[in-house]
Design a protein around this motif. Structure first.
Motif, short mmCIF file in Angstrom:
data_model
loop_
_atom_site.label_atom_id
_atom_site.label_comp_id
_atom_site.label_asym_id
_atom_site.label_seq_id
_atom_site.Cartn_x
_atom_site.Cartn_y
_atom_site.Cartn_z
N GLY A 128 45.68 67.97 93.59
CA GLY A 128 45.85 68.15 95.16
C GLY A 128 46.42 67.05 95.81
N ALA A 129 45.93 66.79 96.86
CA ALA A 129 46.46 65.60 97.71
C ALA A 129 45.59 64.31 97.23
CB ALA A 129 46.08 66.05 99.12
N HIS A 130 45.15 64.16 96.06
CA HIS A 130 44.65 63.04 95.69
C HIS A 130 45.58 61.97 95.08
CE1 HIS A 130 40.34 64.03 96.74
NE2 HIS A 130 40.80 65.16 96.84
N ASP A 131 45.50 60.61 95.11
CA ASP A 131 46.34 59.58 94.38
C ASP A 131 45.95 59.84 92.77
OD1 ASP A 131 48.04 57.37 93.60
OD2 ASP A 131 47.46 56.43 95.52
N LEU A 132 47.43 60.34 91.95
CA LEU A 132 47.16 60.09 90.67
C LEU A 132 46.83 58.79 90.34
CD1 LEU A 132 47.56 61.87 88.23
CD2 LEU A 132 50.00 61.11 88.19
N ALA A 133 47.40 57.88 90.55
CA ALA A 133 47.00 56.49 90.13
C ALA A 133 45.72 56.12 90.26
CB ALA A 133 47.94 55.41 90.80
N LEU A 134 44.83 56.55 91.20
CA LEU A 134 43.39 56.21 91.24
C LEU A 134 42.44 57.27 90.66
CD1 LEU A 134 43.75 55.24 95.21
CD2 LEU A 134 43.78 53.87 93.17
N LEU A 135 42.97 58.11 89.95
CA LEU A 135 41.88 59.09 89.30
C LEU A 135 41.23 58.34 88.17
CD1 LEU A 135 43.72 62.58 89.74
CD2 LEU A 135 42.13 61.79 91.10
N ARG A 136 40.27 58.80 87.78
CA ARG A 136 39.58 58.14 86.66
C ARG A 136 38.38 58.92 86.02
NH1 ARG A 136 37.67 52.63 89.00
NH2 ARG A 136 36.50 52.50 87.18
N HIS A 137 38.15 58.65 85.05
CA HIS A 137 36.69 59.37 84.17
C HIS A 137 35.57 58.71 84.78
CE1 HIS A 137 39.25 61.27 81.05
NE2 HIS A 137 40.00 60.19 81.03
N PRO A 161 34.38 68.78 85.51
CA PRO A 161 33.74 68.53 84.38
C PRO A 161 34.57 68.36 82.97
CG PRO A 161 33.93 70.98 84.98
CD PRO A 161 34.70 70.08 85.95
N GLU A 162 35.55 68.68 83.13
CA GLU A 162 36.30 68.54 81.42
C GLU A 162 36.70 67.07 81.29
OE1 GLU A 162 40.00 69.50 84.45
OE2 GLU A 162 37.49 69.85 84.27
N LEU A 163 36.38 66.08 82.04
CA LEU A 163 36.55 64.74 81.86
C LEU A 163 35.71 63.89 80.84
CD1 LEU A 163 37.59 63.48 85.49
CD2 LEU A 163 39.22 64.26 83.64
N GLU A 164 36.21 63.05 80.17
CA GLU A 164 35.16 62.33 79.40
C GLU A 164 34.16 61.81 80.09
OE1 GLU A 164 35.53 58.43 76.73
OE2 GLU A 164 37.32 59.43 77.38
N ASN A 165 32.65 62.06 79.50
CA ASN A 165 31.43 61.51 80.06
C ASN A 165 31.09 62.46 81.31
OD1 ASN A 165 29.73 59.39 79.24
ND2 ASN A 165 29.93 58.59 81.59
N SER A 166 31.82 63.59 81.41
CA SER A 166 31.33 64.53 82.59
C SER A 166 29.64 64.82 82.36
CB SER A 166 32.04 65.46 82.75
OG SER A 166 33.27 64.96 83.33
N GLU A 167 29.41 65.27 81.24
CA GLU A 167 28.00 65.88 81.10
C GLU A 167 26.90 64.96 81.57
OE1 GLU A 167 24.77 67.95 77.90
OE2 GLU A 167 27.02 67.20 77.31
N LYS A 168 27.23 63.79 81.02
CA LYS A 168 26.15 62.56 81.43
C LYS A 168 26.28 62.15 82.89
CE LYS A 168 24.68 57.84 80.10
NZ LYS A 168 25.19 56.87 79.13
N ALA A 169 27.72 62.21 83.57
CA ALA A 169 27.64 61.87 84.73
C ALA A 169 27.11 62.96 85.70
CB ALA A 169 28.96 61.83 85.25
N ILE A 170 27.30 64.18 85.32
CA ILE A 170 26.80 65.24 86.24
C ILE A 170 25.31 65.20 86.26
CG2 ILE A 170 26.29 67.82 86.21
CD1 ILE A 170 29.24 68.04 85.36
N LYS A 171 24.63 65.15 85.07
CA LYS A 171 23.17 64.99 85.04
C LYS A 171 22.73 63.77 85.56
CE LYS A 171 22.85 67.68 80.70
NZ LYS A 171 22.66 67.56 79.20
#
Length: 377
Positions: A128-137, A161-171
């Motif tokens: 969307g309107a987020h800076d691609l260069a700043l997105l991260r896992h 939630p499909e990003l790497e390490n998301s399960e751990k981060a969500i919990k």
């Protein structure tokens, strides 16, 4: 000026609508809501709870100028938002920490009610309107830094939630008392369902920045609409969603699981022109905000210039929603899902946050903590 007794034609309470109601207020709280008044034509509904808003009047929440943040807050209060979560956009972790520091101070003073991080753990395909260069896992260090910087003021984070390490981060966020919102995600239906099992319980602007519904590839929308554990945000401005789609979502999820939000950016209340959203330039034309692109073509929708006042009127007038159901979506439901037990209902003991609307859902008055913000004409 303090309000002691408020007489209205109808008061929307958890037990139902009370006609010819008298609302008694003492020391900023509701003491009673009872029949027996003669209150004219207006409805009393709970003060609006906007859990997703980025700013207003030229100010982006998180601006280092505290007074600037207060101007944006004041604008939204005059539009009926008596409870506000300040939302950020994707930035470097260091900048988010600084923004969290500013906003946390405003929460601690009672000017804001929480902070919502929209990013940086978002999918590039649905940025969307987020800076691609700043997105991260969501790596462990970044997660812990954001939790530490936000403290108890950090109430929500939008994640893919499909990003790497998301399960751990969500919990981990859930454990820290931060509501995780599914959003800006390219996940399919199965990964979406997994995210809910991991603890995600909010949907950031349903339909927007996610896969569309397809009869052979359902995507996230059907999963989120039918799961009783999930609140779905709707941006009801006629731009993000057409009225028939808003009505369909409300019918599917029910008013007890829909939260109206603005996703308002700094141009709200300011008018057309060029603005910054995070690190990206945005053009606002006829109230619609879109990213500025290199070739001059219209870019992605970049937040909104919506107010809760207009969202409430939209669902009543355009989506055919009753005023009691609109009140649930604008206040009661978001308050419940975010654990805000002092607001969201016209009931004794809760804070006297009240909006007055007419039969068309048009805002006529605002009371916050028992004080008039906007008095009816």
């Amino acid at each position: 000026m303090s309000v002691a007794k408020l007489q209205v034609a109808h008061a929307v309470t958890p037990e139902g609508v009370i006609d010819d109601a008298v609302i008694t207020i003492e020391e900023g709280r509701i003491v009673s809501v009872e029949a027996g008044g003669s209150g004219g034509t207006l409805w009393a509904v709970p003060g609006f709870v906007d859990s997703h808003t980025h700013g207003a009047v030229g100010v982006a929440f998180g601006d280092p100028d505290v007074e600037a943040n207060l101007r944006a807050i004041d604008f939204h209060r005059h539009q009926g938002s008596t409870t506000i979560f300040a939302s950020t956009v994707t930035e470097p972790i260091e900048k988010l920490e600084r923004q969290l520091g500013v906003l946390r101070g405003l929460v601690e003073k009672g000017d804001l009610d929480g902070i919502h991080l929209e990013g940086p753990f978002l999918a590039p395909e649905k940025k969307g309107a987020h800076d691609l260069a700043l997105l991260r896992h969501p790596d462990d260090e970044s997660v812990e830094r954001l939790i530490a910087a936000g403290g108890p003021a950090l109430k929500m984070i939008t994640m893919a939630p499909e990003l790497e390490n998301s399960e751990k981060a969500i919990k981990r966020f859930t454990e820290a008392g931060v509501a995780v919102a599914f959003g800006h995600s390219d996940a399919d239906d199965k990964t979406t369902a997994q995210a809910v099992e991991w603890g995600a319980k909010i949907t950031t602007h349903l339909f927007n920045a996610m896969r569309p519904v397809h009869h052979r590839e359902p995507g996230p929308v059907p999963v989120l609409l039918v799961d009783d554990r999930v609140m779905v945000e709707l941006i009801c401005d006629g731009i993000h969603l057409q009225p028939v789609i808003a009505a369909m979502a409300i019918e599917a999820a029910g008013p007890d699981r829909v939260g109206l939000v603005t996703d308002a950016m700094s141009a709200t209340g300011k008018g057309d022109g060029r603005y910054l959203l995070g690190e990206l330039e945005v053009d606002v034309l006829d109230g619609t905000a879109r990213l500025v692109t290199a070739d001059g073509t219209p870019g992605a929708i970049a937040g909104s210039t919506l107010t809760m006042k207009n969202a409430f009127a939209f669902v009543v007038q355009e989506a055919g929603v009753s005023i009691p159901d609109a009140a649930r979506m604008a206040a009661t439901t978001p308050a419940a899902f975010h654990g805000l037990d002092q607001v969201g209902q016209l009931t004794p003991g809760r804070l006297a946050d009240i909006c007055l609307v007419d039969d068309e859902g048009v805002l006529q008055g605002v009371i916050r903590r028992g004080e008039w913000i906007v008095e009816p004409a």
